[in-house]
Motif scaffolding. Structure first.
Motif, PDB file in Angstrom:
ATOM      1  N   ILE A   1     -68.725  20.556-101.896  1.00 26.82           N
ATOM      2  CA  ILE A   1     -69.943  20.133-101.189  1.00 26.82           C
ATOM      3  C   ILE A   1     -71.160  20.899-101.690  1.00 26.82           C
ATOM      4  CG2 ILE A   1     -71.113  20.166 -98.936  1.00 26.82           C
ATOM      5  CD1 ILE A   1     -68.320  19.596 -97.692  1.00 26.82           C
TER       6      ILE A   1
ATOM      7  N   ALA B   1     -74.406  19.489-103.310  1.00 32.38           N
ATOM      8  CA  ALA B   1     -75.585  19.521-102.442  1.00 32.38           C
ATOM      9  C   ALA B   1     -76.678  20.444-102.963  1.00 32.38           C
ATOM     10  CB  ALA B   1     -75.190  19.937-101.026  1.00 32.38           C
TER      11      ALA B   1
ATOM     12  N   PHE C   1     -78.479  16.953 -98.861  1.00 32.82           N
ATOM     13  CA  PHE C   1     -77.126  16.860 -98.314  1.00 32.82           C
ATOM     14  C   PHE C   1     -76.707  15.401 -98.147  1.00 32.82           C
ATOM     15  CE2 PHE C   1     -77.704  21.327 -97.106  1.00 32.82           C
ATOM     16  CZ  PHE C   1     -76.431  21.828 -97.329  1.00 32.82           C
TER      17      PHE C   1
ATOM     18  N   ALA D   1     -75.407  14.153-101.425  1.00 36.33           N
ATOM     19  CA  ALA D   1     -74.038  14.646-101.633  1.00 36.33           C
ATOM     20  C   ALA D   1     -73.052  13.860-100.775  1.00 36.33           C
ATOM     21  CB  ALA D   1     -73.967  16.134-101.295  1.00 36.33           C
ATOM     22  N   SER D   2     -73.441  13.547 -99.565  1.00 35.50           N
ATOM     23  CA  SER D   2     -72.592  12.768 -98.661  1.00 35.50           C
ATOM     24  C   SER D   2     -72.321  11.380 -99.226  1.00 35.50           C
ATOM     25  CB  SER D   2     -73.267  12.654 -97.288  1.00 35.50           C
ATOM     26  OG  SER D   2     -72.501  11.862 -96.413  1.00 35.50           O
TER      27      SER D   2
ATOM     28  N   ILE E   1     -70.191  18.149 -94.368  1.00 35.88           N
ATOM     29  CA  ILE E   1     -71.553  18.208 -94.915  1.00 35.88           C
ATOM     30  C   ILE E   1     -72.563  18.300 -93.789  1.00 35.88           C
ATOM     31  CG2 ILE E   1     -73.313  16.875 -96.157  1.00 35.88           C
ATOM     32  CD1 ILE E   1     -71.015  15.769 -97.899  1.00 35.88           C
TER      33      ILE E   1
ATOM     34  N   TYR F   1     -72.534  21.887 -92.287  1.00 37.80           N
ATOM     35  CA  TYR F   1     -73.257  22.883 -93.080  1.00 37.80           C
ATOM     36  C   TYR F   1     -74.770  22.703 -92.922  1.00 37.80           C
ATOM     37  CZ  TYR F   1     -68.825  23.875 -95.469  1.00 37.80           C
ATOM     38  OH  TYR F   1     -67.539  24.233 -95.756  1.00 37.80           O
TER      39      TYR F   1
ATOM     40  N   ILE G   1     -78.231  12.374 -92.977  1.00 37.08           N
ATOM     41  CA  ILE G   1     -76.978  12.637 -93.686  1.00 37.08           C
ATOM     42  C   ILE G   1     -75.950  11.541 -93.441  1.00 37.08           C
ATOM     43  CG2 ILE G   1     -75.001  14.217 -93.802  1.00 37.08           C
ATOM     44  CD1 ILE G   1     -77.077  16.489 -93.323  1.00 37.08           C
TER      45      ILE G   1
END
Length: 438
Positions: free
Chosen positions: A7, A11, A283, A286-287, A310, A313, A365
């Motif tokens: 992650i 991210a 993020f 990244a998700s 995710i 965090y 996200i």
């Protein structure tokens, strides 16, 4: 590799990319501001419209990110390369058509924003040039989406860093002139941005070819399946972005009734929370990648697990950010301006906004997670009506609590959107969606 490392590896560069990309506007504002307050005001007004244009223009990039990620997760590299090549061409063709449709609509948009006189003329000079070269911007967005789909967030960060650096150098040259280049004023600001994006895109395209991540563009053939899936995923997100942009056009009309200090305070409030937003967008990217790859690999449970991690965090970071913004709300406002009245008003906005950062993170996200799964309708169903709800809430709350009521109206909708997104994602219906391309 642990989930945490996976992650953060994705991210980290994605967050830096979003932060770097936001610097394009800051660079333009820095140099245009040296021309005087009227050009800077025109550029600020144009920014509201650019948000909507970008939401429409990057529709293909959103779909490309999800489709390449799913094809990569399914282990179908041939399909990934075909999607990438097709959507580079599709982006160019679509953006040309979009620009031809938007340019004639500019006078109507100026009227809605109550822009006139010299400010309208300057705004038009900037936006017409930007739209004429709009493919330079959208092509870089699609290129960056391709890299992210493959799980590479570092290269997009480097490409946008290159673009920002070039823009900072070229902006004063085109705006004020140099040697044989005549001064182009605010039009030069648009031209420098386009030139920087174009250079970054060409660099990215070269890297894609060197790494064999894309088919030959000259072999392009119209693929109805790729077009259909790309637009199915990208359109809801685009409409949500356009709606968000338009809402602020109308909300700003309520704010301006309280005078220029109120508008300045709103601008400071946006800038105060902009870093938090950029972090959550990183993020979110990244998700989208991790959910897409795991959906493509036929592992929806792992996709869900990673999405929640995710969000976890990011939520920790947003709690810290919100606490700092609440405690130092006045000091943050003072960083942007010395006017005590504006500082006091912006400080109130900062305190209210600080309390909802975690809900904003949930919306952004999980929108990325839905998009990565190829189910981008829920974010639009949640976002569009609740963004429009800000108009009547702003009208009502401003009567009840004045300018503070407007700040509350904006933040109440953030809370509602975040909570609904949490419940909807937890429902898990998105996990039933299958990768449609072969």
């Amino acid at each position: 590799m642990s989930d945490r490392k996976i992650i953060l590896t994705l991210a980290g560069p994605a967050v830096l990319q979003t932060v770097i990309r936001s610097l394009f506007v800051i660079v333009d504002a820095f140099w245009v501001g040296k021309m005087g307050s009227v050009p800077l005001a025109a550029l600020t007004s144009a920014a509201f419209l650019v948000w909507g244009f970008l939401a429409l223009g990057e529709k293909i990039a959103v779909g490309t990110n999800a489709l390449v990620a799913q094809a990569t997760g399914a282990g179908n590299q041939e399909l990934s390369r075909r999607i990438s090549a097709n959507n580079i061409i599709n982006t160019f063709l679509y953006t040309i058509l979009l620009s031809l449709l938007l340019i004639p609509l500019l006078p109507l948009l100026y009227s809605l924003m109550n822009i006139s006189g010299e400010q309208e003329s300057l705004c038009n000079s900037y936006l017409v040039m930007l739209l004429l070269g709009f493919p330079c911007i959208t092509l870089l967005s699609t290129t960056a989406a391709i890299f992210r789909g493959y799980g590479d967030t570092k290269t997009p960060f480097m490409l946008f860093s290159l673009g920002v650096s070039l823009n900072f150098i070229l902006a004063p040259v085109f705006i004020f002139g140099f040697s044989i280049i005549p001064p182009l004023g605010i039009t030069g600001a648009a031209l420098s941005t386009l030139s920087a994006f174009l250079a970054a895109f060409l660099t990215g395209l070269y890297i894609l070819k060197r790494r064999r991540l894309i088919d030959k563009i000259t072999n392009y053939k119209f693929d109805e399946g790729i077009i259909k899936e790309t637009f199915r995923i990208g359109l809801p997100i685009a409409l949500n972005g356009v709606g968000f942009s338009l809402i602020y056009v109308f909300v700003s009309r309520f704010v301006i009734e309280y005078g220029p200090d109120a508008i300045a305070a709103l601008g400071i409030g946006h800038r105060s929370e902009s870093l938090a937003y950029q972090i959550t967008v990183g993020f979110s990217l990244a998700s989208s990648v991790l959910v897409g790859q795991n959906i493509g690999a036929g592992n929806p449970d792992r996709a869900e697990k990673l999405a929640w991690k995710i969000l976890g965090y990011a939520s920790v970071l947003m709690l810290v950010y919100g606490a700092l913004l609440f405690v130092f709300s006045e000091e943050v406002a003072r960083f942007f301006i010395n006017d005590e009245k504006v500082i006091a008003t912006a400080s109130v906005y900062n305190k209210i906004a600080a309390c909802v950062q975690i809900f904003s993170a949930a919306e952004v996200i999980l929108s990325g997670a839905f998009s990565g799964a190829g189910d981008s309708l829920p974010p639009a169903i949640v976002g569009l009506p609740l963004n429009f709800l800000r108009i009547p809430l702003t009208a009502l709350f401003s009567v009840l609590w004045g300018l503070t009521g407007i700040w509350i109206a904006i933040c109440v909708t953030v809370i509602i959107k975040g909570l609904i997104m949490l419940v909807w994602f937890k429902g898990g219906r998105w996990k039933k969606r299958k990768f449609a391309l072969k």
